[in-house]
Enzyme design. Structure first.
Site, PDB file in Angstrom:
ATOM      1  N   LYS A 161     -15.079   3.688   5.377  1.00 34.75           N
ATOM      2  CA  LYS A 161     -15.078   4.661   4.187  1.00 34.75           C
ATOM      3  C   LYS A 161     -16.669   4.879   4.109  1.00 34.75           C
ATOM      4  O   LYS A 161     -17.364   5.703   3.634  1.00 34.75           O
ATOM      5  CB  LYS A 161     -14.528   4.582   3.558  1.00 34.75           C
ATOM      6  N   HIS A 196       1.247  -1.311   0.218  1.00 32.86           N
ATOM      7  CA  HIS A 196       0.475  -0.343   0.245  1.00 32.86           C
ATOM      8  C   HIS A 196       1.281   1.187   0.235  1.00 32.86           C
ATOM      9  O   HIS A 196       2.002   1.161   0.836  1.00 32.86           O
ATOM     10  CB  HIS A 196      -1.035   0.431   1.209  1.00 32.86           C
TER      11      HIS A 196
END
Length: 883
Positions: free
Chosen positions: A546, A138
């Site tokens: 999210k 990531h």
């Protein structure tokens, strides 16, 4: 102040002093004076001196463009040094975590003291230990590899300086080396000039294996064995290695067009090449060490007359020759040469294991156990942990890519459009084709590029040596057909074994439907026959948070896991839950021990599989000693969770969580999705747009180039809010929900949940950690400097909300201040704030200058742009987690 903090502070102070000398040598006294003035003002501002806070703001606003970069770099490098000191402190004799391997001893003693547990039960739990760590690239590892290496060297210097017997001359030498390393770091550009390619990311993963895990894993197993012998009288079998490493680097193509089938094929070869390279070094040592003559008849029969004089060496030399031949062949393949496979090519772990184990057995039988249990045992354990592939690879792709590929195939065949079929029709078609003996793909058909890529990837899996690919993960999985579709595409590619295919449930709705999807799948006879009693399911933490906010997401994750555990138990299926956690709280991050003990009962029965992401890999596995510490923590948490599972939550607690979930989700979405000012506010109050310029990972920041917050990946979304210190995704909605439940007269119930339910207490603990890193005055300063006045009320509303949230969490936890039960973390945040604050203020100033230049239609000033990138990297170092 107790000794552990004073030792850390004295190291931080010493490193800061050396950095100061380096800056003075490089740029002169006046720049060092400027940096020192800013540091003192920041310290005083933190202590509450309002006048000095104003002076700090004015000083940083008035820096000339020439001063920006040196000041930004000074504070950013200081934070990197502070992090290095802290990492060393966690394993040093003076640090509180120095006894982390002791965590296993502590757990074993705790288990032995349980009246309903006996040694045999504990031993059985140890034997079924399974830990798989999945390293992912990531784009949160902001620090360049070259600087990571220098930090490792600085760590070694701190270790030497800690030695009480060090002579003055040696101390002088070590200090000289320390000065060199800090000077090298200062004169190295900390920001990459180009985005890393997926192959670069894979090489970064191999470097972690080589520099830390290669030594750390055998050390951890020695420690584990020692504690088991001491506490249970039990020795680990030679072939028992409960930890494995897998990687997404070079395999994760979800939303990353740069990861192609060709890239995956290349990374698989590169990984095997690196394994031969590392095993060759091991075998070279063994050739030198195993000079013994006594051997068992079995070993002598194996080496024949030719090797009878030095049987062990003879076997090791033969293995070395095979490794060298394998490495040469892999090198040629990596250069694109098509060579026939040499005789003796190493493709399976057994080929490495057998000669080594034959030596081990012979040495033990001939009374040379002390030698067998040295370097040879470490190498045997590396074969079990890393083996021929070094790290296995997961393939990850989004579900719609498979649907589109099958749609293209069915349209070409003239049997309709798979994409438009109902779920029932899709399943019927897929099961029919999975049972069919004829191929589905037409011979001379030319697919589109996207479909060809999906099919080529399946071909790479089918052709890869067995065991080099661990699982196929389907992101955004929503239906049973999403899983069956992958099995069909793999069958068409000619795969000869049952590849584990793991659906990844990651939005709130998908988590809520996960159990239903898996129940439908497990009711299909063909599917039950294929999986042979084992199923992996991945739980997504980042996207659900999210989508719905952290409180609703964490409850949905808990419920999904709980339901899946019960469904699989009823069906007699061994379930492995794969946790896609991030490093930050908004992406599911939490201290390992607390996080694991807060899972539903039974969630670790099938072992633990978890992603280790971005910068967290360096913090948890950057040094062999830190690796031992991290693996020991995981081991003790798995043992404890399996043998002393947390209680089932009361029904009344579940109802409260349902309530909290609904209120928090409504609050979160009310701002993020429904408030028309939110997106403009987000874009101006954070460096979200500027983050795109940072050459971090190989993956684009957005799933779609256009689009709002929804299309933004979870990582940049969190990264942006971490930078301006509002930390919004990690708390928004949670406190409002708690406050509402308190107002409904349920505070005592919440307090009981906090006391007696690890899931809930961990949630509150994570909120406290976020609140400790958030900062109201800095978030306010970003607004004043960067946000249009019409949007100021929204910023104030959010900050007021944060202030209220802190109060309600402290009231429920019965604490007077944040992190009361984790003073070590509070101390660490406090230590870094003095250096992070100036970077935040400077960042807001740089964003202001950069945006003003853009508005005026002028070309950007490279000094401002470069300094801005450095502040982003510096704040990330100060926060200790980025996304």
């Amino acid at each position: 102040m107790n000794e552990q903090y004073s030792a850390l502070r004295s190291n931080v102070s010493m490193l800061g002093k050396v950095l100061g000398e380096t800056i003075k040598d490089a740029l002169g006294e006046h720049i060092l004076d400027r940096v020192e003035t800013i540091r003192k003002l920041s310290k005083s501002s933190r202590a509450g001196n309002e006048a000095n806070r104003q002076e700090l703001l004015t000083t940083l606003q008035n820096l000339s463009n020439d001063e920006l970069l040196p000041v930004a770099r000074a504070f950013s490098q200081f934070l990197n040094l502070a992090n290095t000191a802290e990492q060393y402190h966690s394993i040093s004799p003076k640090g509180e975590a120095a006894s982390n391997p002791e965590v296993i001893a502590h757990t074993l003693r705790k288990l032995k003291n349980q009246p309903d547990l006996n040694d045999a039960t504990i031993k059985k739990a140890v034997e079924s230990l399974s830990l798989e760590l999945v390293l992912t690239a990531h784009p949160t590892e902001i620090t360049r590899r070259t600087l990571i290496h220098k930090m490792g060297e600085i760590n070694n210097c701190l270790k030497q300086l800690d030695n009480t017997d060090i002579a003055d001359y040696e101390r002088h030498q070590v200090m000289r080396r320390l000065r060199q390393l800090i000077a090298q770091s200062w004169h190295t550009d900390e920001i990459r000039k180009q985005r890393p390619s997926p192959v670069d990311e894979a090489k970064w993963g191999f470097a972690v294996v080589e520099n830390s895990l290669w030594q750390g894993v055998p050390n951890y197993l020695r420690e584990l064995n020692e504690q088991l012998e001491e506490n249970l009288g039990y020795k680990l079998p030679v072939d028992f290695v409960p930890v494995r490493f897998t990687s997404w680097m070079g395999g994760d193509r979800d939303g990353n067009p740069n990861v192609t089938a060709e890239i995956t094929r290349h990374v698989l070869l590169l990984s095997r090449w690196k394994a031969t390279d590392l095993f060759l070094k091991d075998i070279h040592v063994l050739v030198s060490e195993l000079s013994m003559v006594d051997a068992t008849p079995e070993l002598l029969a194996l080496v024949g007359e030719e090797g009878a004089s030095e049987p062990y060496r003879y076997l090791m030399k033969k293995l070395r020759a095979r490794l060298m031949a394998t490495q040469s062949w892999l090198e040629a393949r990596l250069k694109g040469e098509k060579l026939p496979k040499p005789a003796g090519l190493l493709t399976q772990n057994e080929q490495l294991w057998e000669p080594l184990y034959a030596c081990y057995q012979s040495l033990q039988a001939c009374g040379m156990g002390i030698i067998a249990n040295g370097e040879l045992l470490d190498t045997l354990r590396r074969v079990k942990c890393f083996g021929v592939p070094l790290v296995r690879i997961d393939i990850r792709q989004e579900s719609t890519r498979h649907t589109e590929a099958l749609g293209e195939i069915t349209r070409y065949l003239g049997i309709g459009d798979y994409e438009s079929w109902s779920e029932a029709d899709k399943q019927a078609f897929l099961i029919r084709e999975l049972n069919s003996k004829r191929p589905l793909l037409p011979r001379n058909w030319e697919p589109s590029n996207d479909t060809r890529e999906v099919l080529e990837t399946c071909k790479v899996i089918a052709e890869a040596p067995k065991g080099s690919i661990a699982a196929y993960v389907i992101s955004m999985a929503k239906t049973p057909s999403d899983v069956l579709a992958v099995h069909l595409l793999l069958k068409e590619a000619g795969i000869g074994f049952a590849m584990p295919v793991a659906p990844l449930f990651e939005t709130l709705d998908d988590l809520n439907n996960a159990d239903d999807v898996m129940t439908q799948l497990l009711n299909i006879d063909w599917y039950r026959g294929l999986i042979q009693g084992k199923q992996m399911v991945m739980i997504g933490y980042s996207d659900s948070a999210k989508d719905a906010g952290v409180m609703a997401a964490s409850w949905a994750q808990y419920q999904a896991q709980d339901a899946l555990i019960k469904t699989c138990e009823k069906a007699g299926i061994e379930l492995t839950l794969f946790h896609g956690r991030g490093g930050s709280i908004g992406r599911g991050g939490a201290p390992a021990h607390a996080a694991l003990l807060s899972q539903p009962p039974g969630s670790l029965k099938g072992g633990l599989r978890v992603t280790e992401q971005g910068e967290m890999i360096r913090f948890k596995y950057g040094l062999p000693e830190v690796t031992v510490s991290s693996l020991s923590l995981y081991t003790s948490a798995i043992l404890e969770a399996n043998l002393l599972p947390p209680p089932e939550p009361k029904d009344s607690w579940r109802h409260i969580m349902d309530e909290l979930s609904v209120i928090s989700c409504e609050t979160y979405r009310g701002y993020v999705r429904e408030n028309k000012d939110f997106v403009p506010y987000f874009r101006s109050a954070t460096p979200e747009q500027e983050l795109g310029k940072l050459p971090l990972g190989s993956r684009p920041a957005k799933r779609r180039p256009t689009g709002g917050v929804e299309s933004l990946r979870a990582i940049p979304w969190i990264f942006a809010w971490t930078q301006n210190r509002l930390m919004l995704p990690a708390w928004l909605g949670a406190g409002t929900a708690l406050q509402k439940v308190v107002e409904d007269g349920k505070q005592s119930e919440l307090e009981a949940m906090c006391r007696d339910w690890p899931f809930f207490s961990t949630r509150l603990g994570m909120l406290e950690m976020v609140f400790s890193k958030a900062d109201l005055w800095l978030a306010d300063y970003y607004d004043q400097r960067l946000v249009a006045k019409t949007l100021w009320p929204l910023g104030k509303e959010l900050r007021d909300l944060l202030e209220e949230d802190i109060k309600v969490v402290l009231a429920i936890a019965n604490d007077s201040h944040l992190m009361a039960d984790l003073p070590w973390i509070a101390e660490s945040i406090q230590l870094r704030n003095v250096y992070t604050d100036p970077l935040n203020v400077l960042q807001a100033e740089l964003l202001y200058r950069s945006r003003l230049t853009e508005e005026q239609g002028k070309s950007p000033d490279p000094r401002v742009e470069q300094a801005l990138m450095v502040t982003i990297a510096g704040v990330a170092a100060g926060m200790r987690n980025t996304g």
